[in-house]
Design a protein around this motif. Structure first.
Motif, short mmCIF file in Angstrom:
data_model
loop_
_atom_site.label_atom_id
_atom_site.label_comp_id
_atom_site.label_asym_id
_atom_site.label_seq_id
_atom_site.Cartn_x
_atom_site.Cartn_y
_atom_site.Cartn_z
N ILE A 213 16.40 -13.29 9.60
CA ILE A 213 15.06 -12.87 9.17
C ILE A 213 15.11 -12.38 7.72
O ILE A 213 14.25 -12.72 6.90
CB ILE A 213 14.52 -11.78 10.11
N ALA A 214 16.12 -11.57 7.41
CA ALA A 214 16.23 -11.05 6.04
C ALA A 214 16.42 -12.17 5.04
O ALA A 214 15.91 -12.10 3.90
CB ALA A 214 17.40 -10.07 5.97
N ALA A 215 17.12 -13.22 5.42
CA ALA A 215 17.40 -14.31 4.48
C ALA A 215 16.23 -15.29 4.35
O ALA A 215 16.03 -15.88 3.28
CB ALA A 215 18.65 -15.07 4.94
N SER A 221 8.07 -7.43 3.79
CA SER A 221 7.75 -7.27 5.20
C SER A 221 8.86 -7.73 6.13
O SER A 221 8.71 -7.62 7.35
CB SER A 221 6.46 -8.01 5.55
N ALA A 222 9.94 -8.26 5.59
CA ALA A 222 11.02 -8.74 6.45
C ALA A 222 11.53 -7.63 7.36
O ALA A 222 11.86 -7.85 8.53
CB ALA A 222 12.16 -9.30 5.60
N ARG A 223 11.59 -6.41 6.82
CA ARG A 223 12.11 -5.31 7.62
C ARG A 223 11.21 -5.00 8.82
O ARG A 223 11.69 -4.60 9.89
CB ARG A 223 12.28 -4.06 6.76
N GLY A 235 16.02 -1.19 8.53
CA GLY A 235 15.48 -1.42 7.19
C GLY A 235 14.30 -0.53 6.83
O GLY A 235 13.89 -0.50 5.66
N LEU A 236 13.74 0.17 7.80
CA LEU A 236 12.57 1.01 7.52
C LEU A 236 13.00 2.26 6.77
O LEU A 236 13.95 2.94 7.16
CB LEU A 236 11.86 1.39 8.82
N ALA A 449 4.98 -12.41 8.73
CA ALA A 449 5.08 -11.48 7.60
C ALA A 449 3.81 -11.47 6.77
O ALA A 449 3.36 -10.41 6.33
CB ALA A 449 6.29 -11.86 6.73
N TRP A 450 3.22 -12.66 6.53
CA TRP A 450 1.97 -12.70 5.76
C TRP A 450 0.85 -11.97 6.49
O TRP A 450 0.06 -11.24 5.87
CB TRP A 450 1.58 -14.16 5.50
#
Length: 792
Positions: A213-215, A221-223, A235-236, A449-450
């Protein structure tokens, strides 16, 4: 003949309520029921519940008492004792969660192998370990190689679970009890640590998905997608959590019980609808049974993706009860289903009543069952459910978290359908596709994420408003049941005429009135911040904070996590002045968080110590509410010299004096004795430099001669503060010596009634805390008897 007595159902609502009462009596008591009594109560209760139809409630009550106490003893027995922690050597085991890597350390949960060469008391135990980088400038260790699901051989310094104790603070010992954590520790000899096997299993899969997901997701918003898809909140940032609290959305982040329920119902409904399109299938298995089974499997799978976090496990049990009732083809009222869910959860883990989520989950369902009985359209039912949940759960939220979101009711109306119906399904679809084919989850994750970004930007503006979050001070224990009664009264049908008295019942919880000091009185609290210092001082209408607690680079910030919550819990709406004794990180590390929470506060520090602060120096004095504040050290023209430049503050009232001495040493004490030994006399003193051997000289102690000497030190700290000879010196002049490491936060009053003190660990005594203190008595005694070691 009298009317025949109808026996109560074994798993009926009355028996479920009795079981819950029995569990709560034990779990919330200050001491734990002895194991022999617990076993007798459980056996007697089980027999009465099964064999005495007229007294099943009594049997369920006794069963709850015994079952909860037996679980409590089992959890405490599983935790490390001091002797076992001392004997621990090389450990072999597996990383069972997602490790949290920061700039200088890594934190992870380590399950010790069940091998014969490992001490029996450690086999199979779960430990929370911290792996810090070397302090002496050596190259970084191999801690960044720690991956979820990997096996390691390492050496750690262990100790039983221990946390800070403050009003309104996080109870780390209760959390360890809930999660089955046997102990905590630090990795030592990192050069000897070595990996034994590559990452495998569910934890390794979760970490691979998080990395994917991070990549593959662009933007910040990935986190959040990691949290919603995998329950990975690493990641938050603290600012993210502050925003979520202000919006009342913390229950929607990560894999919450609400999301598990939604996924389960969606999977069950789709299965039941699709089942009918294949005629042979309904003849073998009815569609409602197939939907119920698939719903339970979906909930179980989603809970596994979250690493079987406690809220998700509780939700799976509740979904399984509903599915069993559906498969039985017997009509079951909603109240009966809720009773069965209570039985299932408490049978698996009666200590789950310690988790706020237990009460919010069952309380929310109970309120909705009672209030939403009439038939409504879906939109109206959703709006009514939000209104009822907001009103009915507010007392529980305030009592458990000390805060309430004013923006929450409105924001949840948008966030629940947006995140639950769009973001979460897209995140799950992406995870499922990625699990099948590498790279296939990119676009579902990116779409999620969007969609999240669009809502988060809107919500962020709301969270910035000063009215969004409402902090509520701690109230008396009786205020919560009174507020629940008030809410019940408000929600009664045709209760319009009773709204005023019902609202008044809520006031003691929602607007508690702290005791008002009179002119000339002073109150102070030495906050339990570990190895550091933070003291707040209050007069009738002013508040001063002396030091702000410790903080480490990229790690624990006592200002944010301890000092600010403690101030808010005791009703400090504003801080007038922050006085830093000096700028070492154990005294000033939390200043940033304090400034963000109380931007109106002025800041003072020793000359040359902090550019943005006014200088504090000897000769300065002021009066607040007939209380005199005077600075005795350092000299106005002195250069900043760390501990030696500590600002020494004396507070004088008609009822006694308080002396706050920072980290001064023997040399500074001699200067103060020379300049005016008579001005040092005090009834209460915060012992200099945490009770180190380089402070509290005999002449200084004799000049101060307090009745109460308070030490702020970390439990089992590496400096061995306070030193036993220093403690003996203060005791020799008649002072009672109290240490935050043993007592938790120390609250002191000076008024017409004389000198009064409250120890937080005794004031809010819990059976898991008392047991931990008994187990740690040996190491505390050994620490106080030690007379050598490095100084901080």
């Amino acid at each position: 003949m009298g009317r025949p007595v109808i026996p109560l159902p074994l798993f009926g609502k009355a028996c479920a309520a009795a079981l819950l009462v029995g569990v709560c009596v034990v779990v919330y008591a200050p001491v734990l029921l002895p194991a022999s009594w617990a076993l007798a109560a459980a056996v007697l209760g089980l027999v009465a519940w099964l064999r005495w139809p007229r007294g099943r409630c009594c049997g369920a009550l006794l069963l709850g008492l015994g079952w909860a106490a037996l679980h409590g003893h089992a959890r405490l027995d599983a935790q490390l004792t001091v002797d076992v922690a001392k004997r621990a050597g090389m450990l072999q085991g597996r990383v069972i969660d997602l490790p949290r890597h920061s700039e200088l350390s890594t934190r992870f949960t380590f399950r010790v192998d069940n091998h014969a060469e490992i001490p029996a008391a450690l086999r199979g135990r779960d430990l929370v370990l911290n792996w810090h980088d070397p302090r002496n400038g050596d190259p970084p260790s191999a801690r960044h190689q720690v991956k979820a699901g990997s096996r390691w051989s390492l050496q750690a310094r262990l100790r039983p679970p221990r946390g800070l104790r403050n009003p309104g603070g996080f109870d780390a010992e209760r959390q360890a009890l809930l999660q089955g954590i046997a102990g905590t520790g630090s990795v030592i000899a990192p050069d000897q640590a070595r990996p034994l096997a590559l990452p495998t299993g569910l934890p390794a899969w979760r970490e691979r998905m998080a990395a994917a997901i991070a990549a593959q997701v662009q933007g910040d918003s990935a986190r959040f997608i990691q949290a919603l898809a995998l329950g990975d909140t690493r990641g938050l940032t603290p600012q993210d959590w502050d925003t979520l609290r202000a919006l009342g959305l913390t229950h929607l982040i990560a894999i919450s019980g609400l999301h598990v329920t939604m996924v389960s119902f969606a999977a069950g409904w789709l299965t039941a609808q699709g089942w009918r399109f294949f005629p042979p299938l309904p003849r073998r298995c009815p569609s409602h049974v197939a939907g119920a089974v698939v719903g339970v499997l979906a909930a179980l799978l989603y809970a596994a993706v979250a690493g079987f976090a406690l809220p998700t496990v509780r939700t799976v049990l509740m979904v399984a009860v509903l599915a069993a009732a559906t498969c039985s083809r017997r009509p079951a009222p909603t109240g009966q289903l809720l009773a069965l869910a209570v039985w299932a959860v408490l049978a698996c883990d009666p200590l789950s009543v310690l988790a706020p989520g237990f009460w919010l989950s069952f309380g929310g369902v109970l309120w909705l069952m009672w209030c939403l009985r009439e038939r409504m359209t879906r939109v109206r039912a959703f709006l009514a459910a939000q209104a009822v949940a907001t009103l009915a759960l507010s007392p529980l939220t305030v009592a458990m978290f000390g805060q309430a979101s004013r923006a929450g009711p409105l924001v949840n109306l948008l966030a629940i359908p947006c995140w639950g119906s769009v973001v979460v399904p897209l995140a799950l679809v992406g995870t499922a596709l990625e699990a099948l084919v590498d790279g296939a989850g990119r676009w579902p994750w990116q779409l999620a994420a969007w969609c999240f970004d669009a809502s988060w930007q809107l919500f962020g503006r709301v969270a910035e408003q000063p009215w969004a979050l409402w902090w509520v001070p701690q109230s008396a224990p009786w205020a919560l049941p009174l507020a629940l009664l008030g809410v019940f009264w408000l929600l009664l049908p045709r209760a319009a005429g009773a709204r005023l008295p019902a609202t008044l019942l809520c006031l003691p919880l929602l607007w508690p009135m702290p005791a008002r000091l009179q002119p000339g009185e002073v109150e102070l609290q030495v906050i339990d911040v570990g190895q550091g210092l933070a003291v707040w001082v209050r007069t009738r209408s002013h508040t001063l904070l002396y030091d702000a607690g410790p903080a480490s680079v990229g790690g624990f910030d006592a200002g944010e996590r301890v000092v600010v919550p403690a101030l808010q819990a005791v009703g400090m709406a504003r801080v007038d002045q922050v006085l830093l004794s000096h700028t070492d990180r154990d005294h000033a590390g939390g200043l940033g968080a304090v400034r963000r929470a109380f931007p109106q506060a002025s800041v003072q520090a020793p000359p040359g110590a902090l550019q943005a602060a006014a200088a504090c120096h000897a000769g300065q004095h002021w009066h607040w509410d007939e209380v005199r504040f005077e600075l005795l050290h350092p000299a106005p023209d002195s250069a900043y010299d760390g501990n030696a430049s500590s600002c020494v503050l004396r507070i004088e009232t008609p009822h006694g004096a308080v002396l706050l001495a920072g980290d001064i040493g023997h040399r500074e004490e001699a200067v103060l004795l020379r300049d005016g030994a008579g001005t040092l006399r005090a009834d209460v003193v915060v012992v200099p430099h945490h009770g180190s051997a380089g402070s509290s000289s005999p002449a200084w102690v004799e000049a101060v001669s307090p009745r109460l000497a308070l030490v702020s030190a970390g439990h089992g700290n590496r400096f061995r503060h306070p030193r036993p000879e220093v403690v003996a010196r203060w005791q020799a002049v008649g002072a009672e010596v109290l240490n935050t490491a043993d007592s938790g936060a120390l609250r002191v009053w000076l008024g017409p009634q004389g000198l009064q003190v409250r120890e937080q660990r005794l004031f809010e005594r819990r059976w898991w805390d008392a047991a931990e203190q008994a187990r740690s008595a040996a190491i505390l005694s050994a620490s106080k008897q030690a007379a050598s070691g490095p100084e901080g």
